[in-house]
Design an enzyme around this catalytic site. Structure first.
Site, PDB file in Angstrom:
ATOM      1  N   TYR A  16      13.420 -32.541  24.889  1.00 46.66           N
ATOM      2  CA  TYR A  16      13.696 -30.936  25.405  1.00 46.66           C
ATOM      3  C   TYR A  16      12.686 -30.382  23.990  1.00 46.66           C
ATOM      4  CZ  TYR A  16      14.925 -26.649  23.409  1.00 46.66           C
ATOM      5  OH  TYR A  16      14.352 -25.035  23.297  1.00 46.66           O
TER       6      TYR A  16
ATOM      7  N   ASP B 256      16.512 -27.417  28.521  1.00 43.53           N
ATOM      8  CA  ASP B 256      18.374 -27.901  27.346  1.00 43.53           C
ATOM      9  C   ASP B 256      19.340 -27.425  28.145  1.00 43.53           C
ATOM     10  OD1 ASP B 256      17.999 -24.815  28.320  1.00 43.53           O
ATOM     11  OD2 ASP B 256      18.230 -24.865  25.440  1.00 43.53           O
TER      12      ASP B 256
ATOM     13  N   GLU C  84      12.801 -25.029  15.891  1.00 41.16           N
ATOM     14  CA  GLU C  84      13.448 -25.544  17.338  1.00 41.16           C
ATOM     15  C   GLU C  84      14.118 -26.211  17.177  1.00 41.16           C
ATOM     16  OE1 GLU C  84      13.745 -25.910  20.182  1.00 41.16           O
ATOM     17  OE2 GLU C  84      12.326 -23.817  20.344  1.00 41.16           O
TER      18      GLU C  84
END
Ligand code: SF4
Length: 360
Positions: free
Chosen positions: A127, A145, A46
């Site tokens: 996010y 996103d 991520e």
């Protein structure tokens, strides 16, 4: 059954979740972070995927996991090693934050669980917190996103004009929560982002292959590319001069100071400093010119060759941050991606004749 696309069906979360799930089971791309579903791998992926495309991230992710396979290993790594491993991916604050996050988790001896707990860690925005909490901890949080914004803006034919991505993401958070499959939130988030990345693309979305076509207002209207509507961004033009100084098997670089907010500890081609260097640059032609964009800045960087024999003593005496670096050591020195490319290109050019692209 024949689907009438003249009018989209009302949003139906249960049917839409099932359609997305079926599509993702067949269409998901294979990435290393999707094979190894442990929290550490999810967190690393991520962080790397923020502002970088998946295909670019893959080799960096694999090298990172081979070097530091868990939070404990990363927490004990040196800052220099971490920045060196990240070199080339850009946006280096992500590496600094990831390193600091690993140290925090190891010190607490407990993995955060909720979105709020993840959000409190360095470098974790709304996010990323939702993406990690849902994928690593099964929390029912919708991760929104830019890909998800695009899908939802088209689905709803939202005509509002957004000043920026954060505003649009905040707006669509509620709808994303409504559509979230709470029994498999991580998988659902991944699938929706995949849909935006591979099918509902900014230009030429492939609506015929989309599992949500029957619910999509923009597809029915026929001009999905019009959504989302973003206000044009103003840009700032900037010119930077840099120096190319060689002395035998060494080149002159500047080490960015530790207190710098960007790229601390990295080495870069130095900028001219002092009247003598600036005068030489002013009357020279650059040996290389590169163009790049960083956020809203459009930067032209021109590299000028200086004669080391004439300048070396003055250069070194006046600039504590400058250092001669052995060409043979360059691979081990942390250098931002664009600077490394320029250095290699200039070294290559000096090693013999050959065509060189004059634009970076
Ligand atoms: Fe995007 Fe087309 Fe799917 Fe609508 S139908 S969400 S525009 S790909």
């Amino acid at each position: 059954m024949c689907i009438d696309l003249a009018r989209p069906l009302p949003i139906n979360p249960t049917k839409m979740q099932a359609a997305l799930r079926r599509w993702y089971a067949k269409a998901a791309r294979d990435f290393p972070w999707r094979r190894k579903r442990d929290p550490y791998g999810i967190v690393v992926a991520e962080f790397m995927l923020q502002q970088t495309q998946a295909a670019t991230v893959t080799p960096y992710y694999e090298r990172w996991l081979a070097t530091w396979p868990d939070f404990n290993a990363l927490a004990t790594a040196s800052a220099e090693a971490v920045m060196g491993r990240w070199a080339g991916l850009g946006y280096y604050n992500r590496a600094r934050h990831l390193h600091s996050l690993a140290k925090t988790i190891v010190a607490r001896a407990a993995l955060p669980q909720t979105v709020e707990e993840w959000r409190a860690l360095p470098g974790v925005g709304p996010y990323t917190a939702a993406a990690i909490a849902s994928q690593a901890c099964g929390q029912p949080a919708a991760a929104v996103d830019g890909n998800v914004v695009r899908v939802l803006a088209r689905l709803t034919k939202e005509r509002r004009v957004w000043a920026g991505g954060a505003e649009a993401r905040a707006h669509f958070q509620t709808l994303a929560e409504t559509l979230l499959d709470r029994t498999r939130p991580g998988r659902h988030n991944e699938a929706l982002m995949e849909l935006g990345a591979t099918v509902c693309q900014p230009r030429r979305p492939q609506c015929g292959a989309c599992p949500w076509q029957r619910w999509c207002g923009a597809a029915q209207q026929g001009r999905p590319e019009e959504f989302p509507k973003m206000a044009p961004r103003s840009t700032v033009a900037k010119k930077i001069a840099r120096l190319w100084v060689r002395q035998g098997a060494t080149i002159l670089l500047r080490k960015i100071p530790a207190q710098s907010r960007r790229l601390a500890g990295f080495y870069e081609l130095p900028e001219p400093d002092g009247a003598e260097e600036e005068a030489i640059v002013a009357r020279s032609e650059p040996v290389y010119r590169a163009h790049r964009a960083i956020s809203r800045e459009r930067i032209e960087e021109s590299i000028f060759r200086l004669d080391a024999a004439a300048l070396a003593s003055a250069v070194l005496a006046s600039q504590a941050e400058r250092q001669w670096v052995e060409v043979a050591e360059l691979e081990r020195v942390p250098i931002p991606g664009p600077h490394r490319r320029w250095i290699l290109l200039l070294l290559d050019r000096e090693s013999g004749p050959g065509p060189v692209n004059p634009r970076g």
